[in-house]
Scaffold this motif. Structure first.
Motif, PDB file in Angstrom:
ATOM      1  N   UNK A  18       2.764   5.816   6.090  1.00  0.00           N
ATOM      2  CA  UNK A  18       4.007   5.702   5.308  1.00  0.00           C
ATOM      3  C   UNK A  18       4.177   4.284   4.751  1.00  0.00           C
ATOM      4  N   UNK A  19       4.614   4.185   3.505  1.00  0.00           N
ATOM      5  CA  UNK A  19       4.649   2.888   2.814  1.00  0.00           C
ATOM      6  C   UNK A  19       5.497   1.849   3.546  1.00  0.00           C
ATOM      7  N   UNK A  52      -3.157   2.745   2.771  1.00  0.00           N
ATOM      8  CA  UNK A  52      -2.162   1.813   3.309  1.00  0.00           C
ATOM      9  C   UNK A  52      -1.562   0.980   2.184  1.00  0.00           C
ATOM     10  N   UNK A  53      -0.230   0.884   2.142  1.00  0.00           N
ATOM     11  CA  UNK A  53       0.434   0.011   1.179  1.00  0.00           C
ATOM     12  C   UNK A  53       0.464  -1.391   1.750  1.00  0.00           C
ATOM     13  N   UNK A  57       0.254  -3.191  -3.292  1.00  0.00           N
ATOM     14  CA  UNK A  57      -0.525  -2.101  -3.870  1.00  0.00           C
ATOM     15  C   UNK A  57      -1.037  -1.169  -2.770  1.00  0.00           C
ATOM     16  N   UNK A  58      -1.481   0.015  -3.226  1.00  0.00           N
ATOM     17  CA  UNK A  58      -2.109   0.946  -2.290  1.00  0.00           C
ATOM     18  C   UNK A  58      -3.580   0.597  -2.120  1.00  0.00           C
ATOM     19  N   UNK A  59      -4.023   0.656  -0.878  1.00  0.00           N
ATOM     20  CA  UNK A  59      -5.408   0.305  -0.543  1.00  0.00           C
ATOM     21  C   UNK A  59      -5.975   1.388   0.370  1.00  0.00           C
ATOM     22  N   UNK A  60      -7.273   1.276   0.646  1.00  0.00           N
ATOM     23  CA  UNK A  60      -7.867   2.128   1.684  1.00  0.00           C
ATOM     24  C   UNK A  60      -8.386   1.218   2.794  1.00  0.00           C
ATOM     25  N   UNK A  61      -7.946   1.476   4.033  1.00  0.00           N
ATOM     26  CA  UNK A  61      -8.500   0.680   5.134  1.00  0.00           C
ATOM     27  C   UNK A  61      -9.397   1.574   5.991  1.00  0.00           C
ATOM     28  N   UNK A  62     -10.403   0.942   6.558  1.00  0.00           N
ATOM     29  CA  UNK A  62     -11.485   1.669   7.219  1.00  0.00           C
ATOM     30  C   UNK A  62     -11.703   1.094   8.619  1.00  0.00           C
TER      31      UNK A  62
END
Ligand code: HEM
Length: 472
Positions: A18-19, A52-53, A57-62
């Motif tokens: 959630x943002x 993930x915000x 900005x929206x990102x992708x975490x790994x």
């Protein structure tokens, strides 16, 4: 709406955090390890990646090792894109510019080839000297306070130690912040750090586009600090041609500048990043180590004190099983850099077996997640257990290398872009701990609330310790 939901073309088969999660630490009293447990652990352990915000900005975490290995390997697709590209108008970008950590491709290779030697081969005698100065300051504190075991705030003191270490070992001049607590360069650094890590502008970098007077002064102050730093290096290494005979990373940068390989701004950007990464990261690791030794004062502190008691050489310290398994476990349990999001996809690509990421998406990693993942570390992943690394130094080092090579542990990144200061950071912490363990016992100050930093670099928040001189 752009804040609440990720863009339509983001992969649908990984969860969305959630943002508002990222804003929670600034609203309620929650630290980043608690935040991880509440909101990130479940989705990340199941899927290995999430949306993930963060940073407007929206990102992708790994977090999953196989996916991380792919990102670290495929540099052309997951291209480094540091703050100078991501938020070019921000104070932080003005501070650290385009440097060996944030650059991509050919320019990065040039920077890396210049600084590698000085970061890998260095003289550790200033570190021994500074460890003595550091412990003397603690002694002074004990003498000045009538009650033995008065509690001592650690962050400023540890920072001064790490600034002196990096400036003397890598930059070729003496920051001299241990010898006086009113050092002008140190004060300047503290001032600009407040500007750079201003919570509002970090969360909303957009506002750095606006001509806000206080912010403009911040930019000017950052520029002044950069100039001041280069002046110190110039005065020590250039004016008397010392750089010609020395092998500091800074000497190699100056030679590259004189040969036209890099320009003046590139020289400055890299000197700044060596100072910044070179003191902040060891500062975190040392603080975390002091905290863990205090927390386990009856067990690990005692055992390691016995082990180091008559060991005075850096190389010998690096061969001690208890000390080194303790340090590796410290790096695992509280990775000093937690969330790092500074890669941007250069084309549509496949992450793992089925996650399709469009072009131009920021992809990052979460070190705390990787090193607490029960699939990699077992059901006791959250427990502090140095013995998990092994009993003898060969096994311990083999397990350490294996964890890094397989990306089960990414606290120092890994692969071609592995941290260049791992060795230096560990040497510093070993030498300092050994010196301290020979002179003091310490515990967590009873008036210190056990909390980690709410966001950003990860470590105990405003750690306070109580020291007692050892009766020799
Ligand atoms: C002791 C604790 C340290 C930790 C936990 C640490 C961690 C890291 C991490 C995670 C990265 C990758 C950053 C990214 O993904 O953008 C990195 C890169 C780097 N670190 Fe460290 N670091 C430490 C100490 C140091 C020190 C003392 C120096 C000395 C100046 C240093 C110099 C660098 C450099 C030059 C890179 C860039 C490597 C490249 O991209 O080619 N680090 N470090």
């Amino acid at each position: 709406e752009k804040i609440v939901f990720p863009p339509w073309n983001f992969p649908k088969n990984i969860p969305t955090i959630p943002f508002y999660v990222i804003f929670l630490p600034s609203i309620i009293d929650i630290d980043q390890t608690e935040l991880y447990d509440l909101y990130l652990r479940k989705p990340l352990e199941k899927h290995g990646a999430a949306k993930l915000f963060f940073g407007s900005r929206w990102n992708i975490i790994v977090t999953k090792p196989q996916m991380l290995a792919q990102i670290f390997k495929d540099e052309d697709t997951f291209a480094k894109s540091g703050n100078q590209k991501k938020i070019p108008h921000s104070v932080i970008a003005a501070y650290t510019g385009d440097n060996v950590i944030s650059a991509h491709g050919k320019i990065w290779r040039t920077y890396r080839s210049i600084v590698t030697n000085g970061l890998q081969h260095f003289d550790d005698s200033p570190i021994f000297k500074n460890a003595k100065l550091f412990t003397n300051i603690i002694e002074q504190h004990l003498n000045e306070n009538s009650k033995e075991r008065e509690s001592l705030p650690m962050s400023g003191l540890v920072q001064r130690l790490c600034l002196d270490n990096i400036s003397q070992v890598v930059l070729g001049f003496d920051f001299a912040s241990l010898s006086s607590d009113k050092n002008p360069l140190h004060n300047h650094l503290m001032r600009i750090k407040k500007q750079i890590f201003h919570p509002f502008f970090l969360t909303f970098p957009f506002f750095d586009h606006l001509p806000i007077p206080a912010r403009k002064r911040g930019f000017a102050d950052v520029e002044a600090f950069r100039k001041e730093l280069v002046k110190h290096v110039d005065e020590e290494l250039v004016k008397n041609y010392k750089f010609e005979q020395t092998t500091f990373a800074a000497s190699d940068l100056i030679r590259a500048y004189n040969n036209g390989v890099i320009d003046r701004k590139q020289l400055t950007d890299n000197l700044v990043i060596l100072l910044v990464a070179g003191h902040e990261n060891p500062q975190l690791l040392l603080t975390t180590s002091l905290y863990l030794l205090a927390k386990h004062s009856h067990t690990w502190q005692k055992k390691i004190r016995n082990e180091i008691w008559e060991v005075f050489q850096s190389k010998k310290l690096s061969e001690l099983p208890l000390l080194n398994s303790f340090l590796y476990e410290a790096v695992r349990i509280l990775p000093p850099l937690n969330t790092i999001i500074n890669r941007c996809t250069t084309k549509t690509c496949l992450l793992g077996n089925n996650v399709v990421i469009p072009r131009g998406v920021y992809v990052g990693y979460n070190n705390f997640g990787s090193s607490h993942d029960t699939q990699s570390w077992g059901p006791d992943a959250d427990e502090f257990k140095p013995q998990r690394w092994g009993q003898d130094i060969e096994t311990i080092n083999k397990n350490w290398k294996y964890a890094k090579n397989t990306c089960k542990l990414s606290s120092f990144h890994g692969g071609r872009r592995a941290c260049l200061g791992e060795k230096l950071g560990l040497v510093e912490v070993r030498i300092t701990l050994a010196e301290m363990l020979r002179r003091y016992e310490w515990i967590l100050a009873p008036d210190w609330e056990e909390k980690m930093t709410p966001a950003g670099p990860l470590g105990p928040l405003n750690l306070k310790l109580k020291f007692k001189k050892l009766n020799l």
